[in-house]
Design a protein around this motif. Sequence first.
Motif, PDB file in Angstrom:
ATOM      1  N   ALA A  22      16.773  78.143  58.256  1.00 49.05           N
ATOM      2  CA  ALA A  22      16.618  77.304  59.442  1.00 49.05           C
ATOM      3  C   ALA A  22      16.606  75.836  59.010  1.00 49.05           C
ATOM      4  CB  ALA A  22      15.335  77.654  60.179  1.00 49.05           C
ATOM      5  N   PRO A  23      17.358  74.983  59.702  1.00 52.20           N
ATOM      6  CA  PRO A  23      17.432  73.581  59.288  1.00 52.20           C
ATOM      7  C   PRO A  23      16.145  72.795  59.569  1.00 52.20           C
ATOM      8  CG  PRO A  23      18.709  73.929  61.290  1.00 52.20           C
ATOM      9  CD  PRO A  23      18.227  75.276  60.835  1.00 52.20           C
ATOM     10  N   GLU A  24      15.300  73.338  60.443  1.00 52.30           N
ATOM     11  CA  GLU A  24      14.022  72.699  60.741  1.00 52.30           C
ATOM     12  C   GLU A  24      12.991  73.802  60.981  1.00 52.30           C
ATOM     13  OE1 GLU A  24      14.577  71.804  65.453  1.00 52.30           O
ATOM     14  OE2 GLU A  24      15.519  70.430  64.034  1.00 52.30           O
ATOM     15  N   PRO A  25      11.722  73.474  60.913  1.00 49.63           N
ATOM     16  CA  PRO A  25      10.698  74.512  61.109  1.00 49.63           C
ATOM     17  C   PRO A  25      10.825  75.212  62.471  1.00 49.63           C
ATOM     18  CG  PRO A  25       9.707  72.529  60.203  1.00 49.63           C
ATOM     19  CD  PRO A  25      11.124  72.185  60.568  1.00 49.63           C
ATOM     20  N   VAL A  26      10.670  76.515  62.453  1.00 47.70           N
ATOM     21  CA  VAL A  26      10.733  77.330  63.663  1.00 47.70           C
ATOM     22  C   VAL A  26       9.390  77.274  64.394  1.00 47.70           C
ATOM     23  CG1 VAL A  26      11.026  79.702  64.506  1.00 47.70           C
ATOM     24  CG2 VAL A  26      12.483  78.856  62.665  1.00 47.70           C
ATOM     25  N   TYR A  27       8.318  77.145  63.637  1.00 47.64           N
ATOM     26  CA  TYR A  27       6.965  77.160  64.185  1.00 47.64           C
ATOM     27  C   TYR A  27       6.427  75.738  64.322  1.00 47.64           C
ATOM     28  CZ  TYR A  27       7.558  81.955  62.655  1.00 47.64           C
ATOM     29  OH  TYR A  27       8.052  83.212  62.465  1.00 47.64           O
ATOM     30  N   ASP A  31       7.443  75.358  53.315  1.00 46.32           N
ATOM     31  CA  ASP A  31       6.516  76.466  53.549  1.00 46.32           C
ATOM     32  C   ASP A  31       7.239  77.612  54.263  1.00 46.32           C
ATOM     33  OD1 ASP A  31       4.022  77.795  53.583  1.00 46.32           O
ATOM     34  OD2 ASP A  31       3.619  77.040  55.601  1.00 46.32           O
ATOM     35  N   GLN A  32       7.990  77.284  55.290  1.00 49.26           N
ATOM     36  CA  GLN A  32       8.722  78.301  56.049  1.00 49.26           C
ATOM     37  C   GLN A  32       9.811  78.951  55.185  1.00 49.26           C
ATOM     38  OE1 GLN A  32       9.977  77.513  60.203  1.00 49.26           O
ATOM     39  NE2 GLN A  32      12.048  77.736  59.356  1.00 49.26           N
ATOM     40  N   GLN A  33      10.512  78.150  54.389  1.00 49.63           N
ATOM     41  CA  GLN A  33      11.565  78.690  53.527  1.00 49.63           C
ATOM     42  C   GLN A  33      10.987  79.631  52.474  1.00 49.63           C
ATOM     43  OE1 GLN A  33      13.294  74.979  52.268  1.00 49.63           O
ATOM     44  NE2 GLN A  33      14.900  75.074  53.846  1.00 49.63           N
ATOM     45  N   LEU A  34       9.852  79.272  51.904  1.00 48.87           N
ATOM     46  CA  LEU A  34       9.192  80.146  50.933  1.00 48.87           C
ATOM     47  C   LEU A  34       8.763  81.452  51.599  1.00 48.87           C
ATOM     48  CD1 LEU A  34       8.060  80.677  48.122  1.00 48.87           C
ATOM     49  CD2 LEU A  34       5.975  79.487  48.831  1.00 48.87           C
TER      50      LEU A  34
END
Length: 186
Positions: free
Chosen positions: A110-115, A127-130
Amino acid sequence: MCSKSGSGTAARERSTPGTAGSRTAEHALLAAAAQTLALWLWHLPGPYVAAVDRPVLHAAEHLSLVVAAWLLWAPVLGAARHRAPAPVSLLLLVGTMLPASALGAVLTFAPEPVYPLRVLGPDPLADQQLAGLLMWAPMDLVVLVAALAVFLGWLLRLDRERPDRLATARSGMPPASGAATEGMVR
């Protein structure tokens, strides 16, 4: 006399080998659907944030994920009499691995945080990518090892049950005629 033969027929129908196996397979496929649904539902932004904000909902999230995982793995790793047939187990594992991997990929790429930023760490995108990578790679490795074990067990069982068929297939020779091939059309 008629009632005895009728009850014997009913007993045979209840103990037909395909009946218990098909029921186990149906339960396994429902478990796969429950696992996929629970995983995706709780990772949608709305339910995820609601679970972070409410401890009771957070406990319900974890309980539903654990129950769904147990329902998924029980027909694969459980007692032999409750296991799904090997082809169903393979379908179950691969069929649940793909949507879970897709979820990990969505979070990873995702290019930007989903949450919302408030529920992520100091570097929200990292954090989201990890988290996406942790959902993706280790889970796929576990499922692939389990699928390989199921597949190899299936092959070994086939070899034990029908050694003549596998031996002739390996040698390229047609099976010997006799009792094993009697009545088969060639």
